[in-house]
Design a protein around this motif. Structure first.
Motif, mmCIF file in Angstrom:
data_model
loop_
_atom_site.group_PDB
_atom_site.id
_atom_site.type_symbol
_atom_site.label_atom_id
_atom_site.label_comp_id
_atom_site.label_asym_id
_atom_site.label_seq_id
_atom_site.Cartn_x
_atom_site.Cartn_y
_atom_site.Cartn_z
ATOM 1 N N VAL A 303 -8.247 1.631 -25.723
ATOM 2 C CA VAL A 303 -7.682 0.341 -26.092
ATOM 3 C C VAL A 303 -8.295 -0.111 -27.418
ATOM 4 N N ASN A 304 -7.498 -0.092 -28.469
ATOM 5 C CA ASN A 304 -7.990 -0.591 -29.744
ATOM 6 C C ASN A 304 -8.391 -2.056 -29.579
ATOM 7 N N PRO A 305 -9.540 -2.461 -30.117
ATOM 8 C CA PRO A 305 -9.993 -3.855 -29.935
ATOM 9 C C PRO A 305 -8.980 -4.896 -30.394
ATOM 10 N N SER A 306 -8.206 -4.591 -31.442
ATOM 11 C CA SER A 306 -7.177 -5.535 -31.901
ATOM 12 C C SER A 306 -6.110 -5.724 -30.839
ATOM 13 N N ASP A 307 -5.776 -4.635 -30.137
ATOM 14 C CA ASP A 307 -4.805 -4.727 -29.049
ATOM 15 C C ASP A 307 -5.417 -5.405 -27.828
ATOM 16 N N SER A 308 -6.709 -5.161 -27.603
ATOM 17 C CA SER A 308 -7.367 -5.708 -26.413
ATOM 18 C C SER A 308 -7.308 -7.229 -26.394
ATOM 19 N N VAL A 309 -7.669 -7.871 -27.500
ATOM 20 C CA VAL A 309 -7.659 -9.343 -27.509
ATOM 21 C C VAL A 309 -6.236 -9.867 -27.380
ATOM 22 N N ALA A 310 -5.258 -9.136 -27.929
ATOM 23 C CA ALA A 310 -3.864 -9.564 -27.810
ATOM 24 C C ALA A 310 -3.388 -9.477 -26.364
ATOM 25 N N VAL A 311 -3.746 -8.395 -25.682
ATOM 26 C CA VAL A 311 -3.375 -8.232 -24.273
ATOM 27 C C VAL A 311 -4.020 -9.330 -23.431
ATOM 28 N N ILE A 312 -5.305 -9.591 -23.650
ATOM 29 C CA ILE A 312 -6.014 -10.615 -22.879
ATOM 30 C C ILE A 312 -5.363 -11.979 -23.074
ATOM 31 N N ALA A 313 -5.052 -12.310 -24.327
ATOM 32 C CA ALA A 313 -4.427 -13.608 -24.598
ATOM 33 C C ALA A 313 -3.061 -13.713 -23.931
ATOM 34 N N THR A 336 -8.770 -7.783 -38.521
ATOM 35 C CA THR A 336 -8.163 -7.471 -37.225
ATOM 36 C C THR A 336 -6.648 -7.416 -37.369
ATOM 37 N N SER A 337 -6.001 -6.541 -36.626
ATOM 38 C CA SER A 337 -4.552 -6.384 -36.760
ATOM 39 C C SER A 337 -3.809 -7.656 -36.368
ATOM 40 N N GLY A 338 -2.548 -7.730 -36.756
ATOM 41 C CA GLY A 338 -1.721 -8.899 -36.484
ATOM 42 C C GLY A 338 -1.153 -8.962 -35.080
ATOM 43 N N ALA A 339 -1.623 -8.093 -34.176
ATOM 44 C CA ALA A 339 -1.084 -8.092 -32.810
ATOM 45 C C ALA A 339 -1.277 -9.440 -32.126
ATOM 46 N N LEU A 340 -2.411 -10.077 -32.353
ATOM 47 C CA LEU A 340 -2.683 -11.378 -31.721
ATOM 48 C C LEU A 340 -1.767 -12.462 -32.270
ATOM 49 N N GLU A 420 3.409 -1.904 -21.565
ATOM 50 C CA GLU A 420 4.215 -3.117 -21.387
ATOM 51 C C GLU A 420 4.065 -4.042 -22.585
ATOM 52 N N HIS A 421 2.838 -4.117 -23.109
ATOM 53 C CA HIS A 421 2.583 -4.971 -24.274
ATOM 54 C C HIS A 421 3.358 -4.466 -25.497
ATOM 55 N N PHE A 422 3.324 -3.165 -25.727
ATOM 56 C CA PHE A 422 4.052 -2.597 -26.862
ATOM 57 C C PHE A 422 5.558 -2.801 -26.713
ATOM 58 N N HIS A 423 6.039 -2.692 -25.472
ATOM 59 C CA HIS A 423 7.468 -2.890 -25.239
ATOM 60 C C HIS A 423 7.870 -4.325 -25.589
ATOM 61 N N GLN A 424 6.976 -5.272 -25.352
ATOM 62 C CA GLN A 424 7.279 -6.668 -25.637
ATOM 63 C C GLN A 424 7.119 -7.014 -27.118
ATOM 64 N N PHE A 425 6.086 -6.445 -27.764
ATOM 65 C CA PHE A 425 5.729 -6.906 -29.114
ATOM 66 C C PHE A 425 5.835 -5.853 -30.214
ATOM 67 N N GLY A 426 6.054 -4.571 -29.846
ATOM 68 C CA GLY A 426 5.895 -3.527 -30.846
ATOM 69 C C GLY A 426 4.420 -3.187 -30.979
ATOM 70 N N ARG A 427 4.123 -2.240 -31.891
ATOM 71 C CA ARG A 427 2.737 -1.777 -31.995
ATOM 72 C C ARG A 427 2.223 -1.870 -33.433
ATOM 73 N N HIS A 428 1.001 -2.348 -33.548
ATOM 74 C CA HIS A 428 0.284 -2.324 -34.824
ATOM 75 C C HIS A 428 -0.623 -1.100 -34.815
#
Length: 563
Positions: A303-313, A336-340, A420-428
Motif C-alpha cells: 500500500v503506497n502511503p499516498s494511497d493509504s491516507v486516501a483509503v483511510i479518509a 504526496t500524491s493527489g489521491a487524497l 475498490e478505491h481505484f475503481h472509484q477514484f482511478g489511480r495515482h
C-alpha cells in the motif's frame, strides 16, 4: 531526592550548527556528546519558547521521552538538571525514558502540559556512531513551528552560559513521583494513556470479532524494527486484541535498533517484507524508530502511503469517532500524491496541500479545518494528536478490514480494499527515489540548475519526451490560519494529464544530503489501474533524470531507496 540544591552557572561557547531541521536538531551521537553541546541546546529551548511573550514560565510542566536510541538516558539526566535549575515545575517522563512520539503528543494534550522535549532521530539509525535528535513540541502536542525553532536557533548563536542543578541522577525505572528541589518528576507507564486513546478511537470489539471469525484465514505480522513501538504493539495487539505474541517481530527496543535502519519501507523493512510474502501473510505493518511512521503491506499488495491516507479518509465513517461527527477536511504534504484530494472532493470537504513537515498540519487541525492528514513519507494521522501516528494507521486499516469483512460476511483483503478505491477514484501511480548521503555541494548544484530552469520558465509550454510542461515553480505556502508564508519547499514540474515531478533536499538527515525525487502519473482508466508501477513511470523517470541532470551532478546512477 534532596529538596534543595546548588545551581551551577556554566560558562559556554555557542555552537554554529544548532539550527533545527524539519523535525528538530539531528546530528551524530558524537556531536551531541561534545562538551556543552546538548546542554546548550536544551538551555536555548527553555530560554526561547514563549507563551506567547515570555520564556517557559516558572512552574511549567514538560513531557520528556524518546525512542530508546543510544544516548537517550544521558540526555534525559541533562534535561532534568537543566530544567530544575531553570525553575520548571514538573517533568513527566516515560519509564526508562521511553515514549513514542505519538504517545508524547498525547501526554502533552491529556495532561495539559506546556510542551515537551522529544529525544529522537525518528527513522534514522541509532547507536554510538549513528544519530540522535532533540525536538521541542508545543502546548498543542505538535512540533514547534518555524517561528519557535528559528528563535531557538538564534538563541544558540549567542548563548554564553547555562544552568545546571547539582543533584544525583533520577531513577528512570521507578514509576511514581520524585522531587528534584522544587521540581516534581513523574515517571509514567509510557503505554497506558496511549492505549486508552486507541480504545476510544477504534472499535476494538469489532476488530476482535473479525480476528476471531477469520483467525484461520487472516494472518497478521507486525514489525517494530526494535524501535519504541514494540511495547505499544505488545500491549495493543496481544493484551487488548488477543493476538499471540508470535505476530510481533523485533518488539524489544534496542539502543542501536538491532544494527538496523528503523525506516518502515520496502528496503529497510525487508525482513517483514520477505516473511509477509513467503508466508502469505494477509496483513503486515512496520513502524519506525519513534513510532510515528508506518508501512502497510500484504502478501500480494504494497500500500503506497499516498494511497493509504486516501483509503483511510474514504472509510473514516467506519471508525466510532467519525461515525458520529464525519470529517471536516483532509490535508497532504505537497510531494504526496493527489489521491487524497479526490477523496476530499468526493466527500465535499476541505482539502489542503502543505509543505513537508507535520508541523504544517498543526494550525489546520487546531482550527478544525481538517481531521485526517498524511505524507508520502509513511506518515498518517488525525486530530487525535498533533503528530503522525504509525499505530493509529495500522489500527485504522484493521478497523476498515474488520467492518467490511463482517458486513460482507466474507474476508475482504487489503488488495480488494485498494482495488475498490481505484475503481472509484482511478489511480495515482507514484514512486519516490531517495539518493542518500549525496555530497552536499553536488546536491546544491543540481538544485541550483533546477532553480535556473524554473526561473527562466523556458520549458513551460514545450514537450519533453512527449510530456507537455504546463507549470514549474518552487512550492510556497501561505498558512490559511495565521497567514505565515513558507517558501522554497520543493521544485515542481507539472505536465499535462496529471503527471508531475518534484525535487527536494531532505531536512531529516544528520549529515550530507538526501535528494528526493517524487514521480506521479494519474490514470483515470479503471482498466489500467493494476499495471506495474516501474513500467508505467519509466518514461517519466527518464524525463526527470534528463531535466535535472541528477546523475551528472551527483554521480549517482541509481537511488538508495525506492518507495
Amino acid at each position: 531526592m534532596a529538596s534543595t540544591f546548588q545551581v551551577q552557572v556554566v560558562a559556554t561557547t555557542p555552537y554554529s550548527d544548532q539550527k533545527p531541521g524539519t523535525s528538530g536538531l539531528r546530528k551524530r551521537v558524537k556531536v551531541f556528546q561534545q562538551e556543552h553541546y546538548t546542554e546548550n541546546f536544551v538551555q536555548s529551548i527553555l530560554r526561547s519558547v514563549r507563551y506567547p511573550d515570555s520564556v517557559v514560565p516558572e512552574g511549567a510542566t514538560l513531557v520528556v521521552g524518546g525512542d530508546g536510541r543510544y544516548y537517550l538516558q544521558d540526555a534525559i539526566q541533562i534535561i532534568i538538571k537543566i530544567a530544575a535549575a531553570n525553575k520548571v515545575g514538573k517533568l513527566i517522563i516515560g519509564q526508562n525514558g521511553l515514549l513514542s512520539t505519538p504517545a508524547a503528543s498525547n501526554l502533552i494534550i491529556r495532561r495539559k502540559a506546556d510542551g515537551g522535549i522529544l529525544l529522537t532521530a525518528s527513522h534514522n539509525p541509532g547507536g554510538p556512531t549513528k544519530d540522535f535528535g532533540i525536538k521541542y513540541n508545543c502546548r498543542n502536542g505538535g512540533p514547534a513551528p518555524e517561528v519557535v525553532t528559528n528563535r531557538i536557533y538564534e538563541d544558540t548563536k549567542t548563548l554564553s552560559e547555562y544552568y545546571m542543578a547539582e543533584v544525583p541522577d533520577v531513577d528512570l525505572t521507578k514509576l511514581g513521583t520524585q522531587t528534584v528541589g522544587a521540581m516534581e518528576v513523574e515517571i509514567v507507564d509510557p503505554v497506558q494513556d496511549y492505549a486508552a486513546l486507541m480504545r476510544e478511537l477504534f472499535d476494538f470489539e469489532r476488530i476482535q470479532e473479525f480476528l476471531r471469525v477469520y483467525k484461520d484465514q487472516f494472518t497478521v505480522l507486525f514489525d517494530a524494527m526494535h524501535g519504541v513501538t514494540g511495547p505499544y504493539a505488545h500491549r495493543i495487539f496481544t493484551v487488548e486484541l488477543g493476538l499471540p505474541e508470535s505476530v510481533l517481530m523485533n518488539f524489544h527496543p534496542l539502543s542501536d535498533f538491532g544494527e538496523g535502519h528503523p525506516d518502515p519501507n520496502l528496503t529497510y523493512a525487508h525482513e517483514l517484507v520477505e516473511r509477509v510474502r513467503q508466508e502469505s501473510i494477509q496483513f503486515g505493518a512496520a513502524f519506525d524508530g519513534d513510532g510515528d511512521r508506518n508501512m502497510i503491506i500484504s502478501h500480494d499488495w504494497f500500500v503506497n502511503p499516498s494511497d493509504s491516507v486516501a483509503v483511510i479518509a474514504n472509510h473514516a465513517a467506519r471508525f466510532p469517532k467519525f461515525r458520529q461527527t464525519g470529517i471536516r477536511g483532509v490535508a497532504r504534504s505537497m510531494p504526496t500524491s493527489g489521491a487524497l484530494d479526490l477523496v476530499g472532493k468526493a466527500l465535499n470537504i476541505k482539502h489542503f496541500e502543505v509543505p513537508t513537515g507535520w508541523k504544517f498540519f498543526g494550525n489546520l487541525l487546531d482550527n478544525g479545518d481538517i481531521d485526517i492528514c498524511g505524507e508520502e513519507s509513511f506518515g498518517t494521522g488525525s486530530g487525535h494528536i498533533r503528530e503522525k501516528d504509525g499505530m493509529w494507521a495500522a489500527l485504522a486499516w484493521l478497523n476498515i478490514l474488520a467492518d467490511m469483512s463482517l458486513n460482507a460476511q466474507k474476508l475482504i483483503t487489503v488488495r480488494e480494499v485498494v482495488a475498490e478505491h481505484f475503481h472509484q477514484f482511478g489511480r495515482h501511480y507514484y514512486s519516490r527515489y531517495d539518493y542518500e548521503d549525496v555530497d552536499l555541494d553536488a546536491a546544491k548544484k543540481m538544485m541550483a540548475h533546477l532553480e535556473d530552469l524554473t526561473a527562466s520558465q523556458a520549458l513551460v509550454g514545450t514537450a519533453v519526451n512527449g510530456f507537455h510542461v504546463t507549470h514549474m515553480d518552487n512550492f510556497s505556502y501561505i498558512d490559511p490560519v495565521d497567514g505565515s508564508k513558507t517558501t522554497n519547499q520543493g521544485l515542481r514540474i507539472l505536465f499535462k494529464d496529471g503527471a508531475r515531478v518534484v525535487f527536494r533536499l531532505s531536512g531529516t538527515g544528520s549529515h550530507g544530503a538526501t535528494v528526493r525525487m517524487y514521480l506521479e502519473q494519474y490514470e483515470s482508466d479503471r482498466a489500467k489501474c493494476f499495471q506495474d508501477v516501474p513500467q508505467v513511470l519509466q518514461p517519466l523517470i527518464q524525463t526527470a533524470l534528463q531535466l535535472s541532470k541528477l546523475t551528472e551532478y551527483t554521480g549517482r546512477s541509481k537511488p538508495t531507496v525506492i518507495t
